[in-house]
Write a protein that holds these residues in place. Structure first.
Motif, mmCIF file in Angstrom:
data_model
loop_
_atom_site.group_PDB
_atom_site.id
_atom_site.type_symbol
_atom_site.label_atom_id
_atom_site.label_comp_id
_atom_site.label_asym_id
_atom_site.label_seq_id
_atom_site.Cartn_x
_atom_site.Cartn_y
_atom_site.Cartn_z
ATOM 1 N N TRP A 169 0.841 -1.202 0.000
ATOM 2 C CA TRP A 169 0.000 0.000 0.000
ATOM 3 C C TRP A 169 0.874 1.249 0.000
ATOM 4 N N THR A 170 0.397 2.277 -0.672
ATOM 5 C CA THR A 170 1.024 3.591 -0.576
ATOM 6 C C THR A 170 0.386 4.359 0.582
ATOM 7 N N TRP A 171 0.982 5.495 0.905
ATOM 8 C CA TRP A 171 0.410 6.374 1.931
ATOM 9 C C TRP A 171 -0.990 6.816 1.500
ATOM 10 N N GLU A 172 -1.160 7.088 0.206
ATOM 11 C CA GLU A 172 -2.462 7.500 -0.316
ATOM 12 C C GLU A 172 -3.469 6.351 -0.227
ATOM 13 N N ASP A 173 -3.029 5.129 -0.511
ATOM 14 C CA ASP A 173 -3.910 3.961 -0.372
ATOM 15 C C ASP A 173 -4.427 3.847 1.061
ATOM 16 N N THR A 174 -3.526 4.075 1.994
ATOM 17 C CA THR A 174 -3.888 3.940 3.406
ATOM 18 C C THR A 174 -4.918 4.981 3.805
ATOM 19 N N TRP A 175 -4.688 6.229 3.384
ATOM 20 C CA TRP A 175 -5.648 7.295 3.678
ATOM 21 C C TRP A 175 -7.005 7.009 3.048
ATOM 22 N N THR A 176 -6.993 6.510 1.831
ATOM 23 C CA THR A 176 -8.253 6.205 1.145
ATOM 24 C C THR A 176 -9.062 5.178 1.931
ATOM 25 N N TYR A 177 -8.395 4.117 2.377
ATOM 26 C CA TYR A 177 -9.080 3.067 3.136
ATOM 27 C C TYR A 177 -9.626 3.624 4.452
ATOM 28 N N VAL A 178 -8.835 4.429 5.130
ATOM 29 C CA VAL A 178 -9.251 4.999 6.417
ATOM 30 C C VAL A 178 -10.456 5.922 6.236
ATOM 31 N N ARG A 179 -10.406 6.766 5.223
ATOM 32 C CA ARG A 179 -11.510 7.704 5.014
ATOM 33 C C ARG A 179 -12.780 7.011 4.547
ATOM 34 N N GLU A 180 -12.639 6.062 3.636
ATOM 35 C CA GLU A 180 -13.824 5.364 3.113
ATOM 36 C C GLU A 180 -14.532 4.558 4.196
ATOM 37 N N ASN A 181 -13.777 4.107 5.174
ATOM 38 C CA ASN A 181 -14.357 3.287 6.241
ATOM 39 C C ASN A 181 -14.582 4.055 7.536
ATOM 40 N N HIS A 182 -14.360 5.367 7.499
ATOM 41 C CA HIS A 182 -14.613 6.234 8.668
ATOM 42 C C HIS A 182 -13.885 5.713 9.910
ATOM 43 N N ILE A 183 -12.616 5.427 9.725
ATOM 44 C CA ILE A 183 -11.792 4.872 10.795
ATOM 45 C C ILE A 183 -11.160 6.016 11.598
ATOM 46 N N PRO A 184 -11.243 5.985 12.926
ATOM 47 C CA PRO A 184 -10.581 7.033 13.723
ATOM 48 C C PRO A 184 -9.072 6.950 13.540
ATOM 49 N N TYR A 185 -8.416 8.108 13.497
ATOM 50 C CA TYR A 185 -6.959 8.131 13.335
ATOM 51 C C TYR A 185 -6.341 9.188 14.231
ATOM 52 N N ASN A 186 -5.037 9.107 14.399
ATOM 53 C CA ASN A 186 -4.308 10.010 15.280
ATOM 54 C C ASN A 186 -4.292 11.421 14.689
ATOM 55 N N SER A 187 -4.745 12.390 15.448
ATOM 56 C CA SER A 187 -4.812 13.771 14.962
ATOM 57 C C SER A 187 -3.435 14.334 14.623
ATOM 58 N N LEU A 188 -2.362 13.715 15.124
ATOM 59 C CA LEU A 188 -1.013 14.168 14.796
ATOM 60 C C LEU A 188 -0.695 13.981 13.315
ATOM 61 N N HIS A 189 -1.401 13.050 12.652
ATOM 62 C CA HIS A 189 -1.184 12.876 11.208
ATOM 63 C C HIS A 189 -1.547 14.148 10.438
ATOM 64 N N ASP A 190 -2.461 14.924 10.965
ATOM 65 C CA ASP A 190 -2.867 16.172 10.311
ATOM 66 C C ASP A 190 -1.905 17.316 10.613
ATOM 67 N N LYS A 191 -0.916 17.053 11.448
ATOM 68 C CA LYS A 191 0.018 18.098 11.887
ATOM 69 C C LYS A 191 1.447 17.812 11.447
ATOM 70 N N GLY A 192 1.611 16.905 10.464
ATOM 71 C CA GLY A 192 2.951 16.661 9.933
ATOM 72 C C GLY A 192 3.687 15.498 10.541
ATOM 73 N N TYR A 193 2.975 14.597 11.201
ATOM 74 C CA TYR A 193 3.586 13.406 11.793
ATOM 75 C C TYR A 193 3.089 12.167 11.034
ATOM 76 N N PRO A 194 3.765 11.711 9.991
ATOM 77 C CA PRO A 194 3.328 10.490 9.312
ATOM 78 C C PRO A 194 3.646 9.227 10.109
ATOM 79 N N SER A 195 4.763 9.233 10.830
ATOM 80 C CA SER A 195 5.193 8.101 11.645
ATOM 81 C C SER A 195 5.257 8.558 13.097
ATOM 82 N N ILE A 196 4.510 7.886 13.961
ATOM 83 C CA ILE A 196 4.345 8.360 15.336
ATOM 84 C C ILE A 196 4.810 7.300 16.322
#
Length: 243
Positions: A169-196
């Motif tokens: 999977w690419t990073w974009e693939d991962t985001w697509t799956y998360v968004r399509e399935n309404h999966i909760p994610y770490n808010s730090l991803h929206d602040k420039g933290y791809p790897s936490i």
């Protein structure tokens, strides 16, 4: 089933097919380890949505971001499933802190790796003690050292089969799956933290930087790993996958 049979069976399957087959063959003898990153949330969702018996495990190092703990709670609330939590042994951590202090990982690579070993590797060994399959959220794109990893491999140090169901999977693939399935994610991803990871050891990355550049950024080593996926100082190589 031997190693080759498992590899041949799982390699062509997608995420949910892979997990379904693992659940069918191993059930509770399979363990998925999550650090609540985007990739891990995708796999957790697929396990919980399908009511698989696969154990979901996390390692609480004691130094995680507040946002990671919030996501842990949100994930429990959404799915109503158990996430087993493993902590460092006090008998290992307390002498280390007494000798070196709380932030000695900044002092040397050796002390950083020892800290990771105590807080992550030893608890992981306990979590995997009775497991037959270890599922991870590793993706090839995350770093150059992961580019030639197979989807199914043998971790010779832990003597366990590892499966990376979203390896391609690419990073974009991962985001697509998360968004399509309404999966909760770490808010730090929206602040420039791809790897936490642990809060003291993780920073944001700049445009164009490597995916894991924010992990242990003060070190000059090209390889940024904590030791969970290492054997004798290097990532488990493909050639070590045996039947």
């Amino acid at each position: 089933m031997n190693m080759t049979e498992i590899s041949n069976l799982l390699t062509p399957l997608n995420l949910e097919q892979s997990l379904g087959k693992i659940n069918e063959l191993y059930g509770k003898d399979a363990v998925f380890t999550t650090s609540f990153g985007l990739e891990d949330q995708a796999i957790t969702h697929a396990i919980f949505k399908n009511n698989y018996s696969i154990r979901v495990v996390t390692l609480d190092t004691g130094r995680l971001f507040r946002e990671t703990y919030e996501l842990h709670r949100l994930t429990l609330d959404k799915y109503g499933k158990q996430i087993e939590t493993y902590f460092p042994n006090a008998s290992d951590l307390e002498p280390f802190l007494l000798k070196n202090g709380p932030d000695s990982f900044y002092a040397s690579i050796e002390q950083r790796k020892e800290c990771c070993h105590i807080r992550k590797v030893i608890p992981l060994d306990r979590a995997l003690k009775s497991a037959k399959i270890w599922i991870t959220g590793i993706r090839k794109e995350q770093s150059g050292t992961r580019g030639d990893m197979p989807k199914v491999e043998l971790d010779v140090a832990k003597d366990i089969i590892k499966v990376h169901p979203i390896l391609d999977w690419t990073w974009e693939d991962t985001w697509t799956y998360v968004r399509e399935n309404h999966i909760p994610y770490n808010s730090l991803h929206d602040k420039g933290y791809p790897s936490i990871g642990c809060a003291p050891c993780t920073r944001t990355i700049e445009p164009g930087e490597d995916f894991r550049a924010g992990r242990w950024w003060w070190e000059n080593e090209n390889t940024k790993e904590c030791g969970l996926h290492w054997v004798d100082g290097k990532l488990t190589p493909k050639k070590e996958m045996k039947a």
